[in-house]
Design a protein around this motif. Structure first.
Motif, short mmCIF file in Angstrom:
data_model
loop_
_atom_site.label_atom_id
_atom_site.label_comp_id
_atom_site.label_asym_id
_atom_site.label_seq_id
_atom_site.Cartn_x
_atom_site.Cartn_y
_atom_site.Cartn_z
N GLU A 1 -117.00 -5.60 -53.09
CA GLU A 1 -115.78 -5.90 -52.34
C GLU A 1 -114.54 -5.88 -53.22
OE1 GLU A 1 -114.26 -8.88 -48.86
OE2 GLU A 1 -115.65 -9.70 -50.33
N ILE A 2 -114.65 -6.44 -54.41
CA ILE A 2 -113.47 -6.48 -55.29
C ILE A 2 -113.33 -5.22 -56.13
CG2 ILE A 2 -113.43 -9.00 -55.39
CD1 ILE A 2 -114.64 -8.82 -58.22
N GLY A 3 -114.33 -4.33 -56.06
CA GLY A 3 -114.23 -3.05 -56.76
C GLY A 3 -114.68 -3.07 -58.19
N SER A 4 -115.32 -4.13 -58.65
CA SER A 4 -115.78 -4.14 -60.04
C SER A 4 -117.04 -3.31 -60.21
CB SER A 4 -116.01 -5.58 -60.54
OG SER A 4 -117.04 -6.21 -59.81
N ASN A 5 -117.78 -3.07 -59.11
CA ASN A 5 -118.93 -2.17 -59.13
C ASN A 5 -118.73 -1.09 -58.07
OD1 ASN A 5 -120.15 -3.77 -61.04
ND2 ASN A 5 -121.92 -4.29 -59.81
N ARG A 6 -119.15 0.11 -58.42
CA ARG A 6 -119.07 1.19 -57.44
C ARG A 6 -120.25 1.11 -56.49
NH1 ARG A 6 -116.96 6.45 -60.72
NH2 ARG A 6 -115.22 5.39 -61.71
N ILE A 7 -120.01 1.67 -55.32
CA ILE A 7 -121.07 1.65 -54.32
C ILE A 7 -121.57 3.08 -54.12
CG2 ILE A 7 -119.43 1.78 -52.40
CD1 ILE A 7 -121.38 -0.08 -50.85
N ALA A 8 -122.86 3.26 -54.18
CA ALA A 8 -123.47 4.58 -54.03
C ALA A 8 -123.33 5.07 -52.59
CB ALA A 8 -124.94 4.52 -54.41
N ALA A 9 -123.35 6.36 -52.40
CA ALA A 9 -123.22 6.94 -51.07
C ALA A 9 -124.34 6.46 -50.15
CB ALA A 9 -123.22 8.46 -51.15
N SER A 10 -125.55 6.36 -50.69
CA SER A 10 -126.67 5.91 -49.85
C SER A 10 -126.47 4.47 -49.40
CB SER A 10 -127.99 6.04 -50.62
OG SER A 10 -127.94 5.28 -51.81
N ARG A 11 -125.92 3.64 -50.26
CA ARG A 11 -125.65 2.25 -49.92
C ARG A 11 -124.52 2.18 -48.89
NH1 ARG A 11 -129.06 -1.36 -51.14
NH2 ARG A 11 -128.91 -1.17 -53.37
N LEU A 12 -123.54 3.04 -49.05
CA LEU A 12 -122.44 3.10 -48.09
C LEU A 12 -122.96 3.49 -46.71
CD1 LEU A 12 -119.41 2.61 -48.33
CD2 LEU A 12 -119.12 5.05 -48.66
N TYR A 13 -123.90 4.41 -46.69
CA TYR A 13 -124.53 4.82 -45.43
C TYR A 13 -125.26 3.63 -44.80
CZ TYR A 13 -127.59 7.14 -42.12
OH TYR A 13 -128.25 7.51 -40.97
N GLU A 14 -126.02 2.90 -45.61
CA GLU A 14 -126.72 1.72 -45.09
C GLU A 14 -125.74 0.71 -44.53
OE1 GLU A 14 -129.94 -0.12 -47.55
OE2 GLU A 14 -129.36 1.46 -48.96
N LEU A 15 -124.67 0.50 -45.25
CA LEU A 15 -123.66 -0.46 -44.83
C LEU A 15 -123.01 -0.03 -43.51
CD1 LEU A 15 -122.29 -3.08 -45.66
CD2 LEU A 15 -120.67 -1.75 -47.01
N SER A 16 -122.78 1.26 -43.36
CA SER A 16 -122.19 1.74 -42.10
C SER A 16 -123.13 1.47 -40.92
CB SER A 16 -121.85 3.23 -42.18
OG SER A 16 -123.02 4.01 -42.14
N ARG A 17 -124.42 1.54 -41.15
CA ARG A 17 -125.39 1.26 -40.09
C ARG A 17 -125.41 -0.23 -39.76
NH1 ARG A 17 -124.47 5.43 -38.46
NH2 ARG A 17 -125.19 7.27 -39.47
N ILE A 18 -125.35 -1.06 -40.78
CA ILE A 18 -125.36 -2.52 -40.57
C ILE A 18 -124.11 -2.96 -39.80
CG2 ILE A 18 -125.13 -4.74 -41.77
CD1 ILE A 18 -126.94 -3.47 -43.98
N LEU A 19 -122.98 -2.38 -40.16
CA LEU A 19 -121.72 -2.76 -39.52
C LEU A 19 -121.44 -1.98 -38.24
CD1 LEU A 19 -119.49 -3.08 -42.71
CD2 LEU A 19 -120.65 -4.91 -41.44
N ASP A 20 -122.30 -1.02 -37.94
CA ASP A 20 -122.17 -0.20 -36.74
C ASP A 20 -120.83 0.53 -36.70
OD1 ASP A 20 -123.10 0.93 -34.36
OD2 ASP A 20 -122.13 -0.63 -33.14
N VAL A 21 -120.51 1.19 -37.81
CA VAL A 21 -119.31 2.02 -37.92
C VAL A 21 -119.71 3.35 -38.52
CG1 VAL A 21 -117.72 0.07 -38.17
CG2 VAL A 21 -118.71 1.11 -40.21
N PRO A 22 -118.96 4.40 -38.27
CA PRO A 22 -119.27 5.68 -38.92
C PRO A 22 -118.92 5.58 -40.41
CG PRO A 22 -117.25 5.87 -37.64
CD PRO A 22 -117.82 4.51 -37.36
#
Length: 101
Positions: A24-45
């Motif tokens: 959230e604060i940007g100190s670690n990058r988020i992988a594309a696969s994790r971003l995809y998982e997060l989009s599914r959890i939050l129900d957003v594209p």
């Protein structure tokens, strides 16, 4: 927006609460696969996470006219003409440029 706490999201991603904070604060990058998982959890594209990014890219691609003036001025070989142009710019801007002597 989804009424999920960082802890809830961390559990769903099988991560620690601290890892979510780092994302959230940007100190670690988020992988594309994790971003995809997060989009599914939050129900957003997945595109949701990139909204407004094009506008920022367009802003950064615009050249600063000041740089163009400096580049053009540096290309002039005749020092007398350069001095006249600098004097004109000083008159227009109301700023005096320190001259090397």
């Amino acid at each position: 927006m989804r009424r999920l706490s960082q802890t809830d999201v961390a559990r769903k991603l099988d991560l620690s609460f601290q890892q979510i904070q780092k994302y959230e604060i940007g100190s670690n990058r988020i992988a594309a696969s994790r971003l995809y998982e997060l989009s599914r959890i939050l129900d957003v594209p997945t595109s949701y996470f990139f909204e407004g990014l094009d506008a920022e890219v367009e802003k950064s691609e615009r050249r600063d006219p000041s740089l163009e003036i400096v580049t053009a001025l540096a290309a002039i070989r005749d020092d007398t003409i350069k001095t006249r142009i600098v004097t004109f710019i000083e008159d227009v801007s109301g700023v005096t440029v320190a001259r090397q002597g």
